[in-house]
Design an enzyme around this catalytic site. Structure first.
Site, PDB file in Angstrom:
ATOM      1  N   HIS A  64      37.620   4.096  13.537  1.00 40.77           N
ATOM      2  CA  HIS A  64      38.759   4.790  14.621  1.00 40.77           C
ATOM      3  C   HIS A  64      38.940   3.323  15.487  1.00 40.77           C
ATOM      4  O   HIS A  64      40.126   3.223  15.893  1.00 40.77           O
ATOM      5  CB  HIS A  64      37.938   5.660  15.560  1.00 40.77           C
ATOM      6  CG  HIS A  64      38.987   6.267  16.573  1.00 40.77           C
ATOM      7  ND1 HIS A  64      40.066   6.781  16.093  1.00 40.77           N
ATOM      8  CD2 HIS A  64      38.637   6.646  17.748  1.00 40.77           C
ATOM      9  CE1 HIS A  64      40.585   7.507  17.073  1.00 40.77           C
ATOM     10  NE2 HIS A  64      39.671   7.470  18.107  1.00 40.77           N
ATOM     11  N   GLU A 124      23.679  -8.359  16.656  1.00 44.86           N
ATOM     12  CA  GLU A 124      24.362  -9.096  17.992  1.00 44.86           C
ATOM     13  C   GLU A 124      24.853 -10.523  17.395  1.00 44.86           C
ATOM     14  O   GLU A 124      25.867 -11.009  18.097  1.00 44.86           O
ATOM     15  CB  GLU A 124      23.357  -8.904  19.206  1.00 44.86           C
ATOM     16  CG  GLU A 124      23.863  -9.732  20.451  1.00 44.86           C
ATOM     17  CD  GLU A 124      25.177  -9.413  21.071  1.00 44.86           C
ATOM     18  OE1 GLU A 124      25.644  -9.908  21.954  1.00 44.86           O
ATOM     19  OE2 GLU A 124      25.518  -8.467  20.669  1.00 44.86           O
ATOM     20  N   HIS A 131      41.094  10.777  27.922  1.00 42.91           N
ATOM     21  CA  HIS A 131      41.365  10.188  26.489  1.00 42.91           C
ATOM     22  C   HIS A 131      42.022  11.043  25.638  1.00 42.91           C
ATOM     23  O   HIS A 131      42.983  10.801  24.736  1.00 42.91           O
ATOM     24  CB  HIS A 131      40.155   9.599  25.811  1.00 42.91           C
ATOM     25  CG  HIS A 131      40.316   8.909  24.665  1.00 42.91           C
ATOM     26  ND1 HIS A 131      41.364   7.692  24.427  1.00 42.91           N
ATOM     27  CD2 HIS A 131      39.741   9.140  23.455  1.00 42.91           C
ATOM     28  CE1 HIS A 131      41.066   7.099  23.070  1.00 42.91           C
ATOM     29  NE2 HIS A 131      40.260   8.154  22.463  1.00 42.91           N
TER      30      HIS A 131
END
Length: 327
Positions: free
Chosen positions: A306, A73, A248
């Site tokens: 992706h 993070e 989707h």
């Protein structure tokens, strides 16, 4: 303004990295690796926050905080901060050299405003505990930053000025629609990811063994709700996740067919065949990655790829629209 162009290119490459790393953070469940902002438990690095992280792990061994997730993070935040500094530098250079840039400082200043809003979305992503609407907006903001930086770089390159490429008016509307469809599909992909709906359907081309499984669109596409919950605070049901995933997929089919048609036109248009081939390769790769993510149960590498290829496909369409624009 060679330094200005080089800085744009550096910011562009860094943006692609930040977008990909953001997907990695999200898909590895590290979005709350440091549950405050901008630091990590009020410290500059997870190393300095080690004691607080260890206490969080002891309190919740299966919780969202670990040392590894905290570093993922924070590295993302460091790179995003560096990108912010680069865009600030671009805005200053564009303003000071506004008579020398090809389009003035407006686009650079717009980018600066977008980066500030992106920082706020990054903060809200953490403080609002990965609310799907905020996470999806953060993804779209990253894609918008990438697109605007690419447009700015193309504009500042002298060899990409209007008229350098053949203007093909009959393709302009088709290219704009292609760009809009891909943006919608990226938004839907972000909604799938931010709702953890990627594995709602684990078979292909069917979903749960059916062409149209039980679906709950009302709960699935309610925007104002918490992660994993309906707007009323109940557990988000599987039919809602199925609706998100199925939508989707259907949109992916529409986008793929439309892009295939557009690519066929580009291949027959002088000066645009190379770009058509690039779009074809990216489209084929993206479809393959999408199917692979379903059949292989969302391996992290494929899932991040992706997202990255989606960004590259968007970038290719930005290039196409730039070339086709009028004088």
């Amino acid at each position: 303004m060679a330094a200005y162009r080089n800085l744009i290119l550096l910011a562009l490459m860094l943006t692609l990295g930040v977008v990909s790393l953001g997907a990695f953070v999200r898909l590895s469940d590290a979005g709350l690796g440091c549950p405050d902002w901008p630091g990590c438990y009020g410290k500059l690095t997870p190393h300095h926050a080690a004691e607080a992280i260890e206490a969080a792990v002891a309190a919740q061994p299966d919780g969202p905080v670990t040392h590894a997730k905290a570093w993922k993070e924070m590295v993302h935040r460091y790179l995003a901060g560096a990108l912010g500094m680069l865009v600030l530098g671009l805005a200053v250079m564009a303003w000071r050299g506004r008579r020398d840039t090809r389009g003035g400082p407006a686009l650079s200043l717009l980018l600066l405003g977008l980066i500030v809003f992106q920082a706020l979305l990054g903060m809200w992503t953490v403080t609002q505990l990965l609310k799907p609407l905020v996470v999806t907006a953060h993804l779209l903001g990253g894609m918008a930053t990438l697109s605007l930086l690419l447009w700015l770089w193309l504009r500042e390159r002298g060899d990409a000025s209007p008229g350098y490429f053949a203007r093909v008016d009959h393709l302009r509307g088709s290219a704009i629609l292609a760009l809009a469809l891909v943006v919608i599909q990226i938004a839907l992909g972000g909604w799938v990811s931010s709702n953890y709906a990627a594995l709602a359907c684990t078979d292909f081309p069917l979903c749960q063994g059916e062409w149209a499984p039980a679906m709950d669109f009302a709960h699935g596409f309610a925007l104002q709700r918490e992660l994993g919950e309906t707007a009323s605070g109940e557990l988000l049901p599987l039919p809602a996740l199925s609706a998100i995933h199925w939508t989707h997929r259907v949109m992916a089919l529409i986008v793929a067919l439309y892009l295939a048609w557009l690519i066929s036109r580009l291949l027959r248009t002088p000066g645009y065949a190379a770009l058509g081939l690039a779009l074809a390769a990216l489209l084929a790769l993206q479809v393959t990655l999408g199917i692979g993510n379903v059949l292989l149960s969302l391996p992290l590498g494929l899932a991040v790829a992706h997202n990255t290829v989606a960004a590259l496909l968007l970038a290719a369409l930005v290039v196409l629209n730039y070339r086709l624009r009028g004088r």
